[in-house]
Design a protein around this motif. Structure first.
Motif, PDB file in Angstrom:
ATOM      1  N   THR A 138       0.599  -1.103  -0.116  1.00 29.92           N
ATOM      2  CA  THR A 138      -0.333   0.106   0.090  1.00 29.92           C
ATOM      3  C   THR A 138       0.579   1.549  -0.065  1.00 29.92           C
ATOM      4  OG1 THR A 138      -1.734  -1.271   0.765  1.00 29.92           O
ATOM      5  CG2 THR A 138      -1.299   0.980   0.988  1.00 29.92           C
ATOM      6  N   LEU A 139       1.787   1.312   0.556  1.00 26.92           N
ATOM      7  CA  LEU A 139       2.744   2.909   1.322  1.00 26.92           C
ATOM      8  C   LEU A 139       3.391   2.493  -0.711  1.00 26.92           C
ATOM      9  CD1 LEU A 139       4.185   2.086   4.590  1.00 26.92           C
ATOM     10  CD2 LEU A 139       2.834   3.509   3.850  1.00 26.92           C
ATOM     11  N   VAL A 140       4.199   1.120  -0.984  1.00 26.73           N
ATOM     12  CA  VAL A 140       5.068   1.821  -2.229  1.00 26.73           C
ATOM     13  C   VAL A 140       3.763   1.758  -3.411  1.00 26.73           C
ATOM     14  CG1 VAL A 140       5.532   0.600  -4.273  1.00 26.73           C
ATOM     15  CG2 VAL A 140       6.807  -0.209  -2.152  1.00 26.73           C
ATOM     16  N   LEU A 141       2.209   2.010  -3.333  1.00 25.09           N
ATOM     17  CA  LEU A 141       1.519   1.992  -4.061  1.00 25.09           C
ATOM     18  C   LEU A 141       1.271   3.568  -3.578  1.00 25.09           C
ATOM     19  CD1 LEU A 141      -1.025  -0.970  -4.889  1.00 25.09           C
ATOM     20  CD2 LEU A 141       1.246  -0.296  -6.112  1.00 25.09           C
ATOM     21  N   ARG A 142       0.785   4.007  -2.507  1.00 26.24           N
ATOM     22  CA  ARG A 142       0.670   5.697  -2.219  1.00 26.24           C
ATOM     23  C   ARG A 142       1.948   6.525  -3.215  1.00 26.24           C
ATOM     24  NH1 ARG A 142      -2.131   5.040   3.431  1.00 26.24           N
ATOM     25  NH2 ARG A 142      -4.274   4.187   2.389  1.00 26.24           N
ATOM     26  N   ARG A 143       2.944   5.675  -2.402  1.00 24.03           N
ATOM     27  CA  ARG A 143       4.251   6.868  -3.715  1.00 24.03           C
ATOM     28  C   ARG A 143       3.763   6.872  -5.070  1.00 24.03           C
ATOM     29  NH1 ARG A 143       8.226   4.377  -0.329  1.00 24.03           N
ATOM     30  NH2 ARG A 143       8.868   3.395  -2.472  1.00 24.03           N
ATOM     31  N   GLU A 144       4.875   5.790  -5.364  1.00 20.69           N
ATOM     32  CA  GLU A 144       4.184   5.553  -7.162  1.00 20.69           C
ATOM     33  C   GLU A 144       3.155   6.135  -7.545  1.00 20.69           C
ATOM     34  OE1 GLU A 144       7.324   5.545  -8.435  1.00 20.69           O
ATOM     35  OE2 GLU A 144       8.031   5.283  -6.683  1.00 20.69           O
ATOM     36  N   HIS A 150      -1.451  -5.004 -12.395  1.00 20.66           N
ATOM     37  CA  HIS A 150      -1.761  -5.990 -12.621  1.00 20.66           C
ATOM     38  C   HIS A 150      -1.186  -6.429 -11.980  1.00 20.66           C
ATOM     39  CE1 HIS A 150      -0.719  -8.362 -16.299  1.00 20.66           C
ATOM     40  NE2 HIS A 150      -1.435  -9.152 -15.473  1.00 20.66           N
ATOM     41  N   THR A 151      -1.840  -7.715 -11.067  1.00 25.64           N
ATOM     42  CA  THR A 151      -1.499  -8.760 -10.398  1.00 25.64           C
ATOM     43  C   THR A 151      -0.920 -10.113 -10.903  1.00 25.64           C
ATOM     44  OG1 THR A 151      -3.539  -9.588  -9.621  1.00 25.64           O
ATOM     45  CG2 THR A 151      -1.844  -7.688  -8.243  1.00 25.64           C
ATOM     46  N   LEU A 189      -2.924 -10.046  -1.933  1.00 23.03           N
ATOM     47  CA  LEU A 189      -2.812  -9.024  -1.419  1.00 23.03           C
ATOM     48  C   LEU A 189      -2.691  -7.516  -2.383  1.00 23.03           C
ATOM     49  CD1 LEU A 189      -0.049 -10.406   0.101  1.00 23.03           C
ATOM     50  CD2 LEU A 189      -2.563  -9.681   1.568  1.00 23.03           C
ATOM     51  N   GLY A 190      -1.847  -7.504  -3.177  1.00 20.14           N
ATOM     52  CA  GLY A 190      -2.032  -6.358  -4.459  1.00 20.14           C
ATOM     53  C   GLY A 190      -3.284  -5.761  -5.130  1.00 20.14           C
ATOM     54  N   ARG A 191      -4.787  -6.791  -4.867  1.00 20.69           N
ATOM     55  CA  ARG A 191      -5.378  -5.827  -5.591  1.00 20.69           C
ATOM     56  C   ARG A 191      -6.466  -5.295  -4.487  1.00 20.69           C
ATOM     57  NH1 ARG A 191      -6.623 -10.886  -8.595  1.00 20.69           N
ATOM     58  NH2 ARG A 191      -7.441 -11.606  -6.939  1.00 20.69           N
ATOM     59  N   LEU A 192      -6.388  -5.761  -2.468  1.00 18.96           N
ATOM     60  CA  LEU A 192      -6.018  -5.183  -1.428  1.00 18.96           C
ATOM     61  C   LEU A 192      -5.426  -3.629  -1.481  1.00 18.96           C
ATOM     62  CD1 LEU A 192      -8.502  -4.761   0.584  1.00 18.96           C
ATOM     63  CD2 LEU A 192      -6.495  -6.814   2.074  1.00 18.96           C
ATOM     64  N   ALA A 193      -4.355  -4.252  -1.472  1.00 18.31           N
ATOM     65  CA  ALA A 193      -2.889  -2.574  -1.683  1.00 18.31           C
ATOM     66  C   ALA A 193      -3.822  -1.845  -1.987  1.00 18.31           C
ATOM     67  CB  ALA A 193      -2.037  -2.850  -1.389  1.00 18.31           C
ATOM     68  N   ALA A 194      -4.022  -1.791  -3.785  1.00 20.97           N
ATOM     69  CA  ALA A 194      -4.014  -0.991  -4.575  1.00 20.97           C
ATOM     70  C   ALA A 194      -6.034  -0.508  -4.167  1.00 20.97           C
ATOM     71  CB  ALA A 194      -4.235  -2.008  -6.021  1.00 20.97           C
ATOM     72  N   ARG A 195      -6.759  -1.294  -3.981  1.00 22.30           N
ATOM     73  CA  ARG A 195      -7.644  -0.281  -3.413  1.00 22.30           C
ATOM     74  C   ARG A 195      -7.089   0.650  -1.939  1.00 22.30           C
ATOM     75  NH1 ARG A 195     -11.300  -2.976  -6.433  1.00 22.30           N
ATOM     76  NH2 ARG A 195     -11.397  -4.891  -5.782  1.00 22.30           N
ATOM     77  N   VAL A 249      -5.860   3.273  -6.231  1.00 24.86           N
ATOM     78  CA  VAL A 249      -4.997   3.328  -7.584  1.00 24.86           C
ATOM     79  C   VAL A 249      -6.966   2.508  -8.534  1.00 24.86           C
ATOM     80  CG1 VAL A 249      -4.272   2.033  -9.168  1.00 24.86           C
ATOM     81  CG2 VAL A 249      -3.559   1.984  -6.645  1.00 24.86           C
ATOM     82  N   ALA A 250      -6.948   3.599 -10.160  1.00 22.15           N
ATOM     83  CA  ALA A 250      -8.187   3.645 -10.547  1.00 22.15           C
ATOM     84  C   ALA A 250      -8.782   1.961 -10.944  1.00 22.15           C
ATOM     85  CB  ALA A 250      -8.381   5.009 -11.809  1.00 22.15           C
ATOM     86  N   THR A 251      -7.541   1.600 -12.065  1.00 18.82           N
ATOM     87  CA  THR A 251      -7.921   0.616 -12.335  1.00 18.82           C
ATOM     88  C   THR A 251      -6.929  -0.604 -12.338  1.00 18.82           C
ATOM     89  OG1 THR A 251      -7.722   1.730 -14.689  1.00 18.82           O
ATOM     90  CG2 THR A 251      -7.479  -0.716 -14.630  1.00 18.82           C
ATOM     91  N   ILE A 252      -7.569  -1.805 -11.638  1.00 14.21           N
ATOM     92  CA  ILE A 252      -6.475  -2.855 -10.836  1.00 14.21           C
ATOM     93  C   ILE A 252      -7.193  -4.475 -11.861  1.00 14.21           C
ATOM     94  CG2 ILE A 252      -6.903  -4.259  -8.799  1.00 14.21           C
ATOM     95  CD1 ILE A 252      -8.380  -1.372  -7.389  1.00 14.21           C
TER      96      ILE A 252
END
Length: 115
Positions: free
Chosen positions: A81-87, A93-94, A102-108, A112-115
């Protein structure tokens, strides 16, 4: 020229296997005129060195491991989640089961707009 679309590829480990090879191939070969790919994965697998040699951002999440481990899984979710917020990718795309969950949950959680 329009802004590049940032895509975060998330996979549990870059070990020998079809999903891992596909993820690495996509990450390496996306058109850099159109896309800005980043790769997020656990550490300690066969293709780690290859990923590190590429001229593209790779983020290793030490707590992202293959086996189910509730505490490490929580840490991995937080780090993802922290990496996705920063980047701030537009797309996540998982590529594998654990990274998919974990990636889809972190993206939400990161918005992130598109998962």
């Amino acid at each position: 020229m329009a802004a590049k679309t940032k895509i975060a590829h998330i996979i549990t480990l870059l070990e020998l296997g079809g999903a891992q090879q596909v993820a690495l191939h996509i990450f390496k070969n996306l058109d850099r005129e159109l896309y800005e790919p980043i790769l997020i994965c656990g550490r300690g697998a066969y293709f780690d060195k290859e990923a590190e040699r590429l001229d593209r951002p790779v983020f290793f999440i030490n707590s992202l491991v293959r086996q189910v481990h509730p505490l490490l899984d929580l840490f991995a979710l937080i780090e993802l989640t922290l990496v996705l917020r920063r980047e701030k990718p537009q797309i996540v795309h998982t590529h594998s089961s654990k990274a998919g969950i974990l990636g889809r949950l972190a993206a939400r959680l990161a918005g992130v707009a598109t998962i």
